[in-house]
Motif scaffolding. Structure first.
Motif, mmCIF file in Angstrom:
data_model
loop_
_atom_site.group_PDB
_atom_site.id
_atom_site.type_symbol
_atom_site.label_atom_id
_atom_site.label_comp_id
_atom_site.label_asym_id
_atom_site.label_seq_id
_atom_site.Cartn_x
_atom_site.Cartn_y
_atom_site.Cartn_z
ATOM 1 N N LEU A 49 0.827 -1.202 0.000
ATOM 2 C CA LEU A 49 0.000 0.000 0.000
ATOM 3 C C LEU A 49 0.863 1.255 0.000
ATOM 4 O O LEU A 49 0.522 2.262 -0.634
ATOM 5 N N LEU A 50 1.997 1.200 0.685
ATOM 6 C CA LEU A 50 2.914 2.342 0.685
ATOM 7 C C LEU A 50 3.483 2.577 -0.705
ATOM 8 O O LEU A 50 3.691 3.725 -1.124
ATOM 9 N N ALA A 51 3.747 1.515 -1.440
ATOM 10 C CA ALA A 51 4.238 1.665 -2.810
ATOM 11 C C ALA A 51 3.194 2.343 -3.691
ATOM 12 O O ALA A 51 3.540 3.121 -4.596
ATOM 13 N N ALA B 46 11.388 -3.708 -4.520
ATOM 14 C CA ALA B 46 11.329 -3.281 -5.915
ATOM 15 C C ALA B 46 10.108 -2.393 -6.156
ATOM 16 O O ALA B 46 10.201 -1.354 -6.822
ATOM 17 N N ARG B 47 8.967 -2.783 -5.603
ATOM 18 C CA ARG B 47 7.768 -1.961 -5.777
ATOM 19 C C ARG B 47 7.932 -0.608 -5.093
ATOM 20 O O ARG B 47 7.513 0.430 -5.622
ATOM 21 N N LEU B 48 8.531 -0.586 -3.922
ATOM 22 C CA LEU B 48 8.726 0.676 -3.194
ATOM 23 C C LEU B 48 9.680 1.625 -3.917
ATOM 24 O O LEU B 48 9.585 2.837 -3.773
ATOM 25 N N LEU B 49 10.602 1.063 -4.674
ATOM 26 C CA LEU B 49 11.601 1.881 -5.373
ATOM 27 C C LEU B 49 11.259 2.095 -6.841
ATOM 28 O O LEU B 49 11.999 2.796 -7.545
ATOM 29 N N GLY B 50 10.179 1.487 -7.321
ATOM 30 C CA GLY B 50 9.867 1.592 -8.735
ATOM 31 C C GLY B 50 10.920 0.925 -9.588
ATOM 32 O O GLY B 50 11.260 1.401 -10.682
ATOM 33 N N ALA B 51 11.444 -0.192 -9.103
ATOM 34 C CA ALA B 51 12.530 -0.908 -9.783
ATOM 35 C C ALA B 51 12.098 -2.349 -10.011
ATOM 36 O O ALA B 51 10.953 -2.725 -9.755
ATOM 37 N N THR B 52 13.019 -3.153 -10.501
ATOM 38 C CA THR B 52 12.779 -4.585 -10.642
ATOM 39 C C THR B 52 13.500 -5.334 -9.531
ATOM 40 O O THR B 52 14.428 -4.799 -8.905
#
Length: 494
Positions: A349-351, A371-377
């Motif tokens: 939810l934080l992502a 990865a979701r929190l950083l917008g990465a893979t």
């Protein structure tokens, strides 16, 4: 796994090279002398670990790591061992060329490796193919030799770094030697303790090669290994109110187990009171299984408010879900301003709705959540776990625990600690729920967010190691950690 390394300073490859250069230029120690010391240290470790070994196979690359191997072979031959050397190339340069000459003079003639070759029988194989300079996967003949080393059936000693492991990040991009022991030199390289590296290093030993302490005084490390800790004894007149009140929020329909594990871990980690806010259908089961948990049916944020008012610390996320119910409770919990530990769907939810925390907060993502929190893979996170953990802490203004082999604890100011404990048996459902409850309980008992994260991660991993003793790793359950966790918190177990 590590040997005698609690609290050990960890350095980047660049920092290690700078110290190596300082020893050569500042202290006047020749590079060849450092190579000789490294070879002697590696041979001494080999003799300690495998005192019955009589036949050695040393696999050498063309660089300085290969130079260490050539000198080890020469020293072993002088010691009366039977030694054979396989080399990737005879085109060694500089100190490595001098080391190869010393090997030949000692009566050990290296033979060049062929892609389809076989390795001679040995009691121990020494990997001296590549050191800290390799950041890519071995290719061609080197990859074939790595595969042969791994298939040889003999124990393996890696010199400085298992070939194929990135000593800076712990990434293993392709073929890599699986060592039983790794002897690393001057300083401990941070990448040996996290990510894919622990599956290849075996026991890591550090030898400073006799360099004086003054060499390291103004060379701060990049990170440190966690040291084992326990909480101090409680005052004899302590009461439950002195030990904090944790509110665990989660357990949407079908996930009562997650929030129960979280709440029970908070109790076992010493919280004075633990309340649970969950769906009404879970209350009877929670009361029957663990009556010490104060379970409350909560149908929305309005019903949550009285529980938030009474609690000191929140454990938010296990089994929470990302639907309307979970999202509403998540918003209410974050808006309360209470110190909190965020995991699982609390992180997802934080992502979706990022915010920077003003209150003390600990985030505990696995690589997918990170990865979701950083917008990465996930691949980008795992390629440099140190950078990812620090980015999480800086972006969200929270302590970030990046879980996995060699879990990392990063603070917003850049401090980073690495967990040297834990085992593959802990790769099972519910382990993260336990960690959330443990860290929340430590926050409730007065630890700062960084202290709670470091102590909690260490206790969780050490409890996992105790829980597999005598019974093995496969089949380990999250709840198996609760008994050893209690002993560790009280300083009863090592």
């Amino acid at each position: 796994m590590t040997a005698n390394t609690q609290g050990l300073a960890l350095h980047t490859v660049e920092q290690a090279r700078a110290l190596d250069r300082r020893a050569i230029d500042g202290l006047g120690i020749a590079g060849f002398e450092l190579m000789r010391r490294a070879a002697a240290a590696a041979l001494a470790a080999l003799r300690r670990r495998w005192p019955q070994a009589q036949r050695l196979l040393v696999c050498c690359g063309p660089g300085n790591n290969g130079g260490d191997g050539y000198l080890l072979a020469a020293l072993a031959r002088e010691d009366g061992l039977r030694v054979e050397v396989v080399e990737l190339s005879a085109a060694a340069r500089g100190d490595a060329a001098l080391a190869r000459e010393a090997c030949v003079r000692a009566g050990v003639a290296p033979r060049q490796w062929e892609d389809d070759g076989t390795l001679p029988h040995a009691d121990v194989v020494v990997d001296a193919l590549y050191g800290t300079g390799l950041r890519r996967a071995p290719e061609g003949a080197a990859a074939a030799l790595v595969a042969r080393i791994n298939a040889a059936g003999a124990p393996v000693l890696a010199v400085d770094v298992p070939s194929g492991v990135d000593a800076d990040t712990g990434r293993v991009p392709g073929a890599a030697v699986r060592a039983d022991v790794t002897v690393t030199f001057i300083v401990a390289k941070r990448g040996l303790y996290t990510g894919g590296a622990p599956a290849h290093t075996g026991v890591v030993e550090l030898d400073a090669l006799g360099l004086p302490a003054a060499l390291f005084r103004d060379a701060p490390p990049d990170a440190r290994l966690l040291a084992a800790q326990a909480l101090p004894p409680r005052a004899r007149d302590a009461h439950k109110g002195d030990n904090g009140h944790v509110l665990a929020i989660g357990g949407d329909r079908g996930t009562a187990g997650a929030i129960r594990l979280c709440g029970e871990a908070a109790l076992r980690a010493g919280a004075g009171l633990v309340s649970v806010a969950t769906q009404a259908e879970h209350i009877a089961a929670l009361n029957a299984a663990r009556p010490e948990l104060m379970a409350h049916a909560v149908n929305g944020p309005q019903a949550l408010q009285p529980l938030l008012a009474r609690a000191g610390v929140l454990a938010l996320g296990p089994g929470l879900g990302q639907g309307a119910w979970g999202h509403a409770l998540w918003l209410a919990a974050l808006d309360s301003g209470k110190p909190l530990v965020l995991d699982a769907d609390g992180l997802n939810l934080l992502a979706r709705d990022p915010r920077r925390f003003a209150q003390p907060a600990v985030l505990t993502p696995h690589p997918g959540e990170a990865a979701r929190l950083l917008g990465a893979t996930v691949a980008q996170v795992q390629a440099d776990r140190f950078a990812a953990a620090r980015a999480l802490a800086a972006r969200y203004g929270a302590v970030a625990v990046l879980k996995g082999a060699g879990s990392l604890v990063a603070e917003p100011d850049g401090r980073l600690d690495v967990c040297p404990w834990g085992n593959p048996g802990m790769a099972s459902g519910g382990m993260g729920d336990l960690l959330t409850g443990i860290v929340a309980a430590l926050l409730a008992q007065g630890c700062s967010a960084p202290e709670a994260a470091r102590l909690g991660v260490g206790l969780h991993a050490r409890a996992g190691d105790l829980a597999v003793r005598g019974e093995g790793e496969r089949g380990l359950l999250a709840s198996d950690l609760l008994a050893p966790l209690r002993r560790l918190l009280n300083g009863i177990a090592a």
